[in-house]
Design a protein around this motif. Structure first.
Motif, PDB file in Angstrom:
ATOM      1  N   PHE A 242       0.770  -1.011  -0.153  1.00 53.57           N
ATOM      2  CA  PHE A 242       0.153  -0.180  -0.009  1.00 53.57           C
ATOM      3  C   PHE A 242       0.739   1.399  -0.068  1.00 53.57           C
ATOM      4  N   LEU A 243       2.219   1.079  -0.055  1.00 51.41           N
ATOM      5  CA  LEU A 243       3.046   2.189  -0.082  1.00 51.41           C
ATOM      6  C   LEU A 243       4.088   2.118  -1.393  1.00 51.41           C
ATOM      7  N   ASP A 244       4.705   3.181  -1.725  1.00 46.06           N
ATOM      8  CA  ASP A 244       5.677   3.100  -2.722  1.00 46.06           C
ATOM      9  C   ASP A 244       7.096   3.328  -1.930  1.00 46.06           C
ATOM     10  N   LYS A 245       7.136   2.279  -0.945  1.00 47.37           N
ATOM     11  CA  LYS A 245       8.422   2.472  -0.544  1.00 47.37           C
ATOM     12  C   LYS A 245       9.090   0.876  -0.817  1.00 47.37           C
ATOM     13  N   PHE A 246      10.553   0.915  -0.071  1.00 52.43           N
ATOM     14  CA  PHE A 246      11.313  -0.276  -0.415  1.00 52.43           C
ATOM     15  C   PHE A 246      11.106  -1.355   0.831  1.00 52.43           C
ATOM     16  N   TYR A 247      11.431  -2.470   0.741  1.00 49.67           N
ATOM     17  CA  TYR A 247      11.184  -3.247   2.192  1.00 49.67           C
ATOM     18  C   TYR A 247      12.509  -2.844   2.988  1.00 49.67           C
ATOM     19  N   PRO A 248      11.961  -2.680   4.203  1.00 43.40           N
ATOM     20  CA  PRO A 248      12.868  -2.342   5.377  1.00 43.40           C
ATOM     21  C   PRO A 248      13.717  -3.500   5.856  1.00 43.40           C
ATOM     22  N   THR A 249      13.122  -4.790   5.461  1.00 44.04           N
ATOM     23  CA  THR A 249      13.870  -6.102   6.130  1.00 44.04           C
ATOM     24  C   THR A 249      14.080  -6.958   4.749  1.00 44.04           C
ATOM     25  N   ASN A 250      14.942  -8.143   5.091  1.00 49.53           N
ATOM     26  CA  ASN A 250      14.951  -9.125   4.424  1.00 49.53           C
ATOM     27  C   ASN A 250      14.031 -10.273   4.702  1.00 49.53           C
ATOM     28  N   ALA A 251      13.320 -11.115   3.776  1.00 48.82           N
ATOM     29  CA  ALA A 251      12.572 -12.268   3.996  1.00 48.82           C
ATOM     30  C   ALA A 251      13.501 -13.409   3.529  1.00 48.82           C
ATOM     31  N   MET A 252      13.574 -14.123   4.378  1.00 53.54           N
ATOM     32  CA  MET A 252      14.362 -15.401   4.261  1.00 53.54           C
ATOM     33  C   MET A 252      13.699 -16.823   4.948  1.00 53.54           C
ATOM     34  N   CYS A 253      13.739 -17.930   4.223  1.00 53.09           N
ATOM     35  CA  CYS A 253      13.135 -18.891   4.825  1.00 53.09           C
ATOM     36  C   CYS A 253      14.120 -19.714   5.721  1.00 53.09           C
ATOM     37  N   ILE A 254      13.525 -20.050   6.736  1.00 50.54           N
ATOM     38  CA  ILE A 254      14.272 -20.982   8.014  1.00 50.54           C
ATOM     39  C   ILE A 254      14.072 -22.230   7.615  1.00 50.54           C
ATOM     40  N   SER A 255      13.146 -22.817   6.797  1.00 52.51           N
ATOM     41  CA  SER A 255      12.818 -24.137   6.411  1.00 52.51           C
ATOM     42  C   SER A 255      12.519 -24.165   5.146  1.00 52.51           C
ATOM     43  N   PRO A 256      12.756 -25.437   4.352  1.00 47.44           N
ATOM     44  CA  PRO A 256      12.197 -25.351   3.105  1.00 47.44           C
ATOM     45  C   PRO A 256      10.579 -24.938   3.204  1.00 47.44           C
ATOM     46  N   SER A 257      10.173 -24.063   2.186  1.00 42.54           N
ATOM     47  CA  SER A 257       9.064 -23.632   2.124  1.00 42.54           C
ATOM     48  C   SER A 257       8.229 -23.495   0.546  1.00 42.54           C
TER      49      SER A 257
END
Length: 204
Positions: free
Chosen positions: A77-92
């Motif tokens: 809903f914003l024209d912004k960049f992600y402030p975090t990473n998203a990483m899998c901690i198990s196969p997903s």
């Protein structure tokens, strides 16, 4: 694991709006800090953490999500960049829906729109609770604040029955403490009867 997410849209609905299944390995990045928000993500199975690192390379975990939960949607809903990473901690396995199609879905389904508002409000509440706990210099208060919030998503109202499905390191990274401090505080809380530890599992 009932963590801080609430959107669980029917998979067939997501497919009808251009959703596709993506497979990720443990340790694989879904998006990086600084990327544009281009998709709605909903987990079919697996676990994902949102994190970033300070200048010294220390990890801070913002949240952990599991099956039937969504993440990263507030940025749509914003024209912004992600402030975090998203990483899998198990196969997903994760369904992703293009941003324009997801916004179209929200606009055409008033019920989903209300659910999204409730979900975003819930996340703001979590942030407020965690900021209050993090402001405390007392590590017991920090851990108790986190455990209280996680348990609030548990259906049963009982003592030491909620299984905290987080590792000691994940807890440390969520509350900004060293893992050694978390281990020491958990032992203290167990001695005082505030938690139970069975086979290294934390029950609150």
């Amino acid at each position: 694991m009932k963590t801080i997410s609430c959107m669980n849209i029917d998979e067939e609905v997501l497919y009808s709006y251009g959703g596709e299944i993506k497979q990720y390995k443990k340790g694989e990045l879904i998006y990086r800090e600084g990327d544009h928000a281009l998709y709605y993500f909903q987990i079919i199975e697996g676990k994902v953490k949102l994190n970033n690192y300070d200048d010294e390379g220390k990890e801070f975990i913002h949240n952990i999500f599991a099956g039937k939960q969504s993440f990263g949607d507030s940025l749509l809903f914003l024209d912004k960049f992600y402030p975090t990473n998203a990483m899998c901690i198990s196969p997903s396995q994760i369904i992703r829906v293009p941003k324009d199609q997801f916004l179209k879905l929200i606009k055409t389904d008033p019920k989903l729109s209300l659910e999204m508002n409730a979900c975003l409000s819930q996340r703001l509440y979590f942030k407020a609770i965690m900021l209050q706990s993090m402001a405390s210099l007392n590590p017991v208060s920090r851990l108790t604040g986190l455990l209280d919030y996680l348990k609030s998503y548990h259906d049963e109202d009982c003592s030491n029955c909620f299984h905290v499905e987080l590792t000691r390191q994940q807890i440390a990274n969520l509350v900004g403490l060293r893992v050694e401090t978390v281990i020491r505080v958990l032992k203290k809380m167990e001695k005082e009867g505030n938690i139970t530890i069975e086979n290294r599992k934390i029950l609150y």
